[in-house]
Scaffold this motif. Structure first.
Motif, PDB file in Angstrom:
ATOM      1  N   VAL A  43      41.844  43.529  41.508  1.00 18.14           N
ATOM      2  CA  VAL A  43      40.231  43.719  40.749  1.00 18.14           C
ATOM      3  C   VAL A  43      39.475  42.280  40.949  1.00 18.14           C
ATOM      4  O   VAL A  43      38.450  42.269  41.737  1.00 18.14           O
ATOM      5  CB  VAL A  43      40.243  43.984  39.546  1.00 18.14           C
ATOM      6  CG1 VAL A  43      38.801  43.549  38.748  1.00 18.14           C
ATOM      7  CG2 VAL A  43      40.436  45.500  39.107  1.00 18.14           C
ATOM      8  N   ASN A  44      40.328  41.277  40.864  1.00 20.86           N
ATOM      9  CA  ASN A  44      39.954  39.777  41.168  1.00 20.86           C
ATOM     10  C   ASN A  44      39.576  39.393  42.620  1.00 20.86           C
ATOM     11  O   ASN A  44      38.733  38.787  43.016  1.00 20.86           O
ATOM     12  CB  ASN A  44      40.652  38.852  40.447  1.00 20.86           C
ATOM     13  CG  ASN A  44      40.650  38.936  38.984  1.00 20.86           C
ATOM     14  OD1 ASN A  44      40.188  39.505  38.516  1.00 20.86           O
ATOM     15  ND2 ASN A  44      41.849  38.099  38.448  1.00 20.86           N
ATOM     16  N   ALA A  45      40.474  39.926  43.245  1.00 18.82           N
ATOM     17  CA  ALA A  45      40.422  39.716  44.712  1.00 18.82           C
ATOM     18  C   ALA A  45      39.378  40.704  45.700  1.00 18.82           C
ATOM     19  O   ALA A  45      38.638  40.104  46.542  1.00 18.82           O
ATOM     20  CB  ALA A  45      41.647  39.990  45.620  1.00 18.82           C
ATOM     21  N   PHE A  46      39.453  41.752  45.195  1.00 22.59           N
ATOM     22  CA  PHE A  46      38.693  43.030  46.249  1.00 22.59           C
ATOM     23  C   PHE A  46      37.352  43.351  45.292  1.00 22.59           C
ATOM     24  O   PHE A  46      36.556  44.021  45.892  1.00 22.59           O
ATOM     25  CB  PHE A  46      39.617  44.007  46.462  1.00 22.59           C
ATOM     26  CG  PHE A  46      40.611  43.782  47.426  1.00 22.59           C
ATOM     27  CD1 PHE A  46      40.348  43.323  48.671  1.00 22.59           C
ATOM     28  CD2 PHE A  46      42.026  43.496  46.952  1.00 22.59           C
ATOM     29  CE1 PHE A  46      41.432  42.955  49.613  1.00 22.59           C
ATOM     30  CE2 PHE A  46      42.909  43.337  47.829  1.00 22.59           C
ATOM     31  CZ  PHE A  46      42.609  42.915  49.259  1.00 22.59           C
ATOM     32  N   ALA A  57      33.872  39.885  44.986  1.00 20.97           N
ATOM     33  CA  ALA A  57      35.281  39.738  45.534  1.00 20.97           C
ATOM     34  C   ALA A  57      35.517  38.278  45.893  1.00 20.97           C
ATOM     35  O   ALA A  57      34.671  37.391  46.116  1.00 20.97           O
ATOM     36  CB  ALA A  57      35.132  40.613  46.573  1.00 20.97           C
ATOM     37  N   GLY A  58      36.774  38.058  46.035  1.00 23.67           N
ATOM     38  CA  GLY A  58      37.310  36.640  46.337  1.00 23.67           C
ATOM     39  C   GLY A  58      37.397  35.647  45.480  1.00 23.67           C
ATOM     40  O   GLY A  58      37.504  34.622  45.586  1.00 23.67           O
ATOM     41  N   GLU A  59      37.504  36.272  44.156  1.00 22.62           N
ATOM     42  CA  GLU A  59      37.880  35.194  43.038  1.00 22.62           C
ATOM     43  C   GLU A  59      39.481  35.020  42.902  1.00 22.62           C
ATOM     44  O   GLU A  59      40.269  35.469  42.085  1.00 22.62           O
ATOM     45  CB  GLU A  59      37.581  35.877  41.615  1.00 22.62           C
ATOM     46  CG  GLU A  59      36.067  35.718  41.619  1.00 22.62           C
ATOM     47  CD  GLU A  59      35.214  34.625  41.512  1.00 22.62           C
ATOM     48  OE1 GLU A  59      36.113  33.668  41.020  1.00 22.62           O
ATOM     49  OE2 GLU A  59      34.494  34.080  42.028  1.00 22.62           O
ATOM     50  N   VAL A  60      40.024  34.495  44.257  1.00 25.86           N
ATOM     51  CA  VAL A  60      41.384  34.425  44.437  1.00 25.86           C
ATOM     52  C   VAL A  60      41.794  33.085  43.780  1.00 25.86           C
ATOM     53  O   VAL A  60      43.209  33.247  43.626  1.00 25.86           O
ATOM     54  CB  VAL A  60      41.572  34.229  45.939  1.00 25.86           C
ATOM     55  CG1 VAL A  60      41.176  35.462  46.753  1.00 25.86           C
ATOM     56  CG2 VAL A  60      41.088  33.040  46.399  1.00 25.86           C
ATOM     57  N   GLY A  61      41.360  32.550  43.044  1.00 32.23           N
ATOM     58  CA  GLY A  61      41.575  31.490  42.120  1.00 32.23           C
ATOM     59  C   GLY A  61      42.210  32.080  40.874  1.00 32.23           C
ATOM     60  O   GLY A  61      42.930  31.525  40.120  1.00 32.23           O
ATOM     61  N   GLU A  74      32.071  41.702  50.415  1.00 37.64           N
ATOM     62  CA  GLU A  74      31.666  41.100  48.915  1.00 37.64           C
ATOM     63  C   GLU A  74      32.322  41.943  47.668  1.00 37.64           C
ATOM     64  O   GLU A  74      31.953  41.396  46.510  1.00 37.64           O
ATOM     65  CB  GLU A  74      30.034  41.188  48.952  1.00 37.64           C
ATOM     66  CG  GLU A  74      29.495  40.353  50.010  1.00 37.64           C
ATOM     67  CD  GLU A  74      28.151  40.340  50.105  1.00 37.64           C
ATOM     68  OE1 GLU A  74      27.408  41.786  49.718  1.00 37.64           O
ATOM     69  OE2 GLU A  74      27.432  39.701  50.459  1.00 37.64           O
ATOM     70  N   GLY A  75      32.727  42.961  47.984  1.00 39.90           N
ATOM     71  CA  GLY A  75      33.157  44.006  46.870  1.00 39.90           C
ATOM     72  C   GLY A  75      32.009  44.706  46.313  1.00 39.90           C
ATOM     73  O   GLY A  75      30.671  44.482  46.679  1.00 39.90           O
ATOM     74  N   ALA A  76      32.292  45.595  45.306  1.00 33.30           N
ATOM     75  CA  ALA A  76      31.140  46.566  44.721  1.00 33.30           C
ATOM     76  C   ALA A  76      29.891  45.856  44.307  1.00 33.30           C
ATOM     77  O   ALA A  76      29.010  46.313  44.660  1.00 33.30           O
ATOM     78  CB  ALA A  76      32.056  47.337  43.600  1.00 33.30           C
ATOM     79  N   ALA A  77      30.179  44.677  43.314  1.00 34.36           N
ATOM     80  CA  ALA A  77      29.264  44.015  42.911  1.00 34.36           C
ATOM     81  C   ALA A  77      28.631  42.609  43.306  1.00 34.36           C
ATOM     82  O   ALA A  77      27.829  42.071  42.926  1.00 34.36           O
ATOM     83  CB  ALA A  77      29.324  44.033  41.206  1.00 34.36           C
TER      84      ALA A  77
END
Lengths: 415, 415
Positions: free
Chosen positions: B329-332, A254-258, A248-251
């Protein structure tokens, strides 16, 4: 050794018992029905401990035992052949509300243990995207879906999938670009719209993050622990499982791969940057390639499969989709990529181009053994994922979750 | 409840004891010295259990207790002020060998608990990159570093950082492009070069994956659980921690972010693709921008800080570095990006351009609270990370690890 209640030792044993109780329920929830022998083997506990735990779950109205599987018990994964004394989910047990919030539509379901959808309704809220209007619409759906609910069954909570960045700490929707939302505390707004006097346990999550959970538990990713679910829902985002656990990442963002950059010279993106992958393979790009009006963008997942002879126009997009998947393979080294929303039909129509784009850019070692597939749960991945997170308190501590559950909510909300 | 040895209950208690023993050692290893009160609080066990565990670690020669901290005990994080009865690492305890394999250089160190480097040597093997030649060179360094080792101290194992893709299942180096290695079982080759009759426990890992562990335990990322260490060592790769745990991907190949596509029209990459981020910010691009000969590429981390007036030529590269960091940053969604190898000096020389590139493409919500920093361990991140993975068996089960350790290895290898 004598364990005194209230002593450190006693507290510890109590925590272990609660943990085991929830874990046993989680196993039955996942499998539908399990024999005591299977539970003994899976949980590494002896038969008498399993027996005691099952007895407690029965007393809580969560499980029941039977010599032969009943209709209900043969759900998700039927215990084929030899019927044996087994543990299955109880009739009339607790349930949750699951909400899949789209960009112009909302779907609400009543879901029981085992992921069983008891009722579902949906509506199009169209351009009325103000948070309070959407919440009012969702509250209406909640009342509808509760109409024929068992008044005595406890409501454990509500899970909500949102197409945007959801802050893990408090569920704040930091950004849902296609809804036009910035820093919206949608959970509070929905509670207000429901007009309940007691708070309902509530879990908000990014839609793709929820979808990957559901696909892992009962969809295309059963038994696969390194998975990326890619959502195509106007924009494009990813839900990631690593070793079976959410990444999920720090906050929680994570995963905003678009918004991985795909072309420095590319089109402007809603996010303010330029050439994001989403500008190549998102809903607007697909609609433009097919000559569809912008109004069709939020409906692409339904529209694409009905179109014929449009594969040709989708091929360049499918290649860009594959090339972007290569970035995910190189960065995350998954075993399985599940393409949800409108990306599923793109894969079905242009599988060759997707795989070609993927192979052209992925590192061969990372690409080995990677599968690309549509969701196993069709268009229900987000909805069932929302149910999973709402049910989660039951698997952490069944007694506490039932204690916090709402009873007689149907009467209070529906009248 | 009576626990019978050999019964399920007894085996379970034994497993818990071994786990607690290793965990206590891990805490002392991390902190250098801890009071019993700190251990009681950290581990959630009562004083008598802690006392028993400390006694066992003392008997194993791993820890010692003292009323006041000794020189040794004040290592990593000195317990300032009030000296109290405390547990610290024992003198003459076990050690490991750590290997940082570069593209033309190798460094070997003898490292004890607490991450203390007792001796280190290095050499340049230059163009002699055939695996057996490199292994022979490393074996020579191993013999050198063992020369003044305590003959009675147990050698727990050897950890090796490799600039390439290392398969987690068996340590096979699938690809180390800048060494020209494909599918090299370097561990076996090194054991053969050492000529030992008994196998030495061996752990191979990707250099960035090891570096992020060391930075987390005693470098720039202490207390930060969502971290990306970006290695600049001819190529570019990432080691990723998520919630304090390694994110390795299905086969161990996650983090090959040097091969995220940065420009579809870009230069050809060694990987066979085109426009990889590494072609913009890798060693060859930096050397070309500075007019340095190709022979300097493997030495950039040392060369860059000595150059003056070259910041101007690095600015476009620094901007591309920042833009690529935005993808991470966007991905992870990390909290901290540690720039290692030659990327550290690029950050120092052109911090503004790096941060500008990052801000231009990262989603604002994901960028909030993100820091970018050089390694806290200077050029030792990979070396100390290799030591950490070699020490790891001691933290899982100290007795088993000491049982598998090599004794008197100095005599056997050095004579």
């Amino acid at each position: 050794m004598v364990s005194r209640p209230g002593s450190g030792q006693g507290r510890n044993q109590e925590a272990v018992r609660r943990h085991n109780l929830g874990t046993l329920l989680r196993h039955v929830h996942g499998a539908g029905r399990l024999s005591r022998a299977e539970l003994t083997a899976t949980m590494g506990l002896n038969r008498s401990t399993i027996g005691a735990l099952v007895g407690e779950l029965e007393a809580l109205g969560l499980c029941e035992t039977s010599e032969t599987p009943t209709e209900r018990g043969t759900g998700a994964r039927p215990a084929a052949g030899r019927p044996s004394a087994g543990v299955q989910l109880a009739e009339g047990g607790p349930y949750v509300l699951a909400v899949d919030l789209g960009v112009e539509t909302a779907q609400v379901a009543r879901v029981g243990l085992g992921g069983e959808v008891a009722a579902r309704v949906h509506l199009e809220f169209g351009e009325a995207r103000e948070p309070w209007k959407v919440a009012t619409a969702v509250a209406t759906l909640v009342r509808q879906v509760l109409e024929d609910a068992d008044a005595k069954a406890p409501l454990v909570g509500i899970g909500i999938g949102v197409p945007g960045l959801v802050r893990r700490a408090d569920g704040l929707v930091r950004l849902a670009p296609n809804l036009g939302w910035h820093d919206v505390s949608f959970g509070e707004i929905l509670l207000a719209a429901l007009g309940l006097e007691t708070p309902m346990p509530l879990a908000l999550g990014n839609d793709a993050d929820l979808a990957v959970l559901a696909e892992h538990r009962r969809g295309a990713a059963i038994g696969v622990d390194d998975v990326i679910y890619l959502s195509g829902n106007v924009g494009v985002g990813a839900g990631i499982l690593s070793g079976g656990h959410p990444f999920e990442g720090a906050a929680g963002f994570a995963g905003e791969v678009g918004h991985l950059n795909a072309d420095p010279e590319g089109r402007e993106c809603h996010c303010g940057s330029r050439g994001c992958w989403e500008t190549q393979v998102g809903g607007e790009a697909i609609a433009a390639a097919l000559g569809l009006p912008a109004s069709q963008v939020p409906r692409l997942a339904e529209v694409l499969p009905t179109l014929e002879g449009h594969a040709e126009a989708l091929r360049p997009i499918a290649r860009d989709l594959g090339r972007g998947l290569a970035n995910l393979v190189n960065a995350f080294n998954p075993q399985l990529l599940v393409l949800g929303g409108f990306l599923g039909p793109v894969l079905t129509l242009c599988r060759e181009e997707v795989l070609e784009g993927l192979a052209s850019r992925a590192l061969p070692a990372a690409l080995e053994g990677v599968s690309v597939a549509p969701p196993g749960l069709g268009r229900d991945s987000v909805l069932l994922g929302a149910a999973e997170v709402a049910l989660e308190p039951l698997f952490r501590d069944p007694e506490a979750a039932l204690g916090a559950a709402l009873v007689d909510v149907r009467t209070r909300l529906v009248g």
